[in-house]
Write a protein that holds these residues in place. Structure first.
Motif, PDB file in Angstrom:
ATOM      1  N   PHE A  69      -4.401   5.063  18.971  1.00 37.43           N
ATOM      2  CA  PHE A  69      -5.484   4.375  18.264  1.00 37.43           C
ATOM      3  C   PHE A  69      -5.475   4.800  16.800  1.00 37.43           C
ATOM      4  O   PHE A  69      -5.054   5.911  16.469  1.00 37.43           O
ATOM      5  N   HIS A  70      -5.923   3.936  15.934  1.00 39.99           N
ATOM      6  CA  HIS A  70      -6.062   4.311  14.524  1.00 39.99           C
ATOM      7  C   HIS A  70      -7.513   4.093  14.109  1.00 39.99           C
ATOM      8  O   HIS A  70      -8.164   3.131  14.529  1.00 39.99           O
ATOM      9  N   ALA A  71      -8.005   5.016  13.301  1.00 36.15           N
ATOM     10  CA  ALA A  71      -9.394   4.971  12.852  1.00 36.15           C
ATOM     11  C   ALA A  71      -9.567   3.873  11.807  1.00 36.15           C
ATOM     12  O   ALA A  71      -8.697   3.651  10.967  1.00 36.15           O
ATOM     13  N   VAL A  72     -10.710   3.191  11.888  1.00 37.67           N
ATOM     14  CA  VAL A  72     -11.013   2.108  10.966  1.00 37.67           C
ATOM     15  C   VAL A  72     -12.448   2.288  10.491  1.00 37.67           C
ATOM     16  O   VAL A  72     -13.327   2.618  11.283  1.00 37.67           O
ATOM     17  N   THR A  73     -12.680   2.078   9.214  1.00 34.69           N
ATOM     18  CA  THR A  73     -14.029   2.178   8.670  1.00 34.69           C
ATOM     19  C   THR A  73     -14.692   0.805   8.690  1.00 34.69           C
ATOM     20  O   THR A  73     -14.027  -0.218   8.842  1.00 34.69           O
ATOM     21  N   ARG A  74     -15.996   0.799   8.507  1.00 34.33           N
ATOM     22  CA  ARG A  74     -16.724  -0.471   8.459  1.00 34.33           C
ATOM     23  C   ARG A  74     -16.242  -1.334   7.299  1.00 34.33           C
ATOM     24  O   ARG A  74     -16.155  -2.550   7.414  1.00 34.33           O
ATOM     25  N   GLU A  75     -15.950  -0.700   6.182  1.00 35.30           N
ATOM     26  CA  GLU A  75     -15.490  -1.452   5.018  1.00 35.30           C
ATOM     27  C   GLU A  75     -14.174  -2.166   5.318  1.00 35.30           C
ATOM     28  O   GLU A  75     -13.967  -3.308   4.905  1.00 35.30           O
ATOM     29  N   GLU A  76     -13.274  -1.481   6.044  1.00 38.74           N
ATOM     30  CA  GLU A  76     -12.003  -2.105   6.404  1.00 38.74           C
ATOM     31  C   GLU A  76     -12.216  -3.281   7.347  1.00 38.74           C
ATOM     32  O   GLU A  76     -11.537  -4.299   7.238  1.00 38.74           O
ATOM     33  N   ILE A  77     -13.177  -3.131   8.269  1.00 45.12           N
ATOM     34  CA  ILE A  77     -13.468  -4.236   9.187  1.00 45.12           C
ATOM     35  C   ILE A  77     -13.986  -5.435   8.404  1.00 45.12           C
ATOM     36  O   ILE A  77     -13.577  -6.577   8.640  1.00 45.12           O
ATOM     37  N   ILE A  78     -14.867  -5.188   7.467  1.00 48.80           N
ATOM     38  CA  ILE A  78     -15.421  -6.289   6.673  1.00 48.80           C
ATOM     39  C   ILE A  78     -14.317  -6.963   5.864  1.00 48.80           C
ATOM     40  O   ILE A  78     -14.257  -8.193   5.798  1.00 48.80           O
ATOM     41  N   GLN A  79     -13.422  -6.175   5.273  1.00 45.55           N
ATOM     42  CA  GLN A  79     -12.311  -6.754   4.510  1.00 45.55           C
ATOM     43  C   GLN A  79     -11.396  -7.566   5.417  1.00 45.55           C
ATOM     44  O   GLN A  79     -10.973  -8.666   5.064  1.00 45.55           O
ATOM     45  N   ASN A  80     -11.073  -7.030   6.597  1.00 49.45           N
ATOM     46  CA  ASN A  80     -10.167  -7.715   7.509  1.00 49.45           C
ATOM     47  C   ASN A  80     -10.814  -8.911   8.199  1.00 49.45           C
ATOM     48  O   ASN A  80     -10.111  -9.768   8.730  1.00 49.45           O
TER      49      ASN A  80
END
Length: 145
Positions: A69-80
């Motif tokens: 698994f790789h960690a993801v931030t909320r900001e990355e989710i919003i960008q993606n």
């Protein structure tokens, strides 16, 4: 002529008082900021914030196996989410988990069509939830192992 001179001198006096008050206010603000940032207060606050962000996973009891698994931030989710709008359902699920309030920010880990959310409630209970991608939405798949 005499009356116009008194009006002008009165306005100049008012302007001087205003400028002096602004200078005193600015000096007080600069002094306060210098005191705040040279004291230990700012350093302690910064250390507390950094410690709370990194210690959630380290102190997590019964953490699921996060290999692959790789960690993801909320900001990355919003960008993606601009490319994959289904990722917004992940944020909706996290908000649902934290309805009663979360201690710190939940941690998100992704691997293909599986996501794991680690979060801690305000009362100190630690939870690990698993999300699965089905069609165009991420749904709660229960407790993560």
């Amino acid at each position: 002529m005499k009356q116009s001179e008194t009006i002008v001198s009165k306005r100049l006096r008012q302007l001087k008082v205003l400028v002096v008050l602004l200078l005193l206010l600015t000096a007080a603000r600069v002094g306060y900021m210098k005191l705040l940032y040279t004291s230990e207060f700012a350093v302690k606050q910064k250390q507390t914030i950094e410690a709370s962000g990194t210690s959630i996973l380290a102190n997590f009891r019964n953490a699921p196996n996060l290999a692959g698994f790789h960690a993801v931030t909320r900001e990355e989710i919003i960008q993606n989410s601009k490319d994959d709008p289904s990722l917004l359902s992940v944020l909706a699920a996290v908000n649902q988990f934290c309805q009663k309030g979360c201690e710190g920010a939940p941690m998100l880990f992704f691997k293909e069509h599986t996501a794991i959310v680690l979060y801690q409630n305000k009362d100190g209970e630690q939870h690990a939830a698993q999300l699965q991608k089905s069609q165009n939405e991420w749904v709660n798949a229960g407790k993560a192992d």
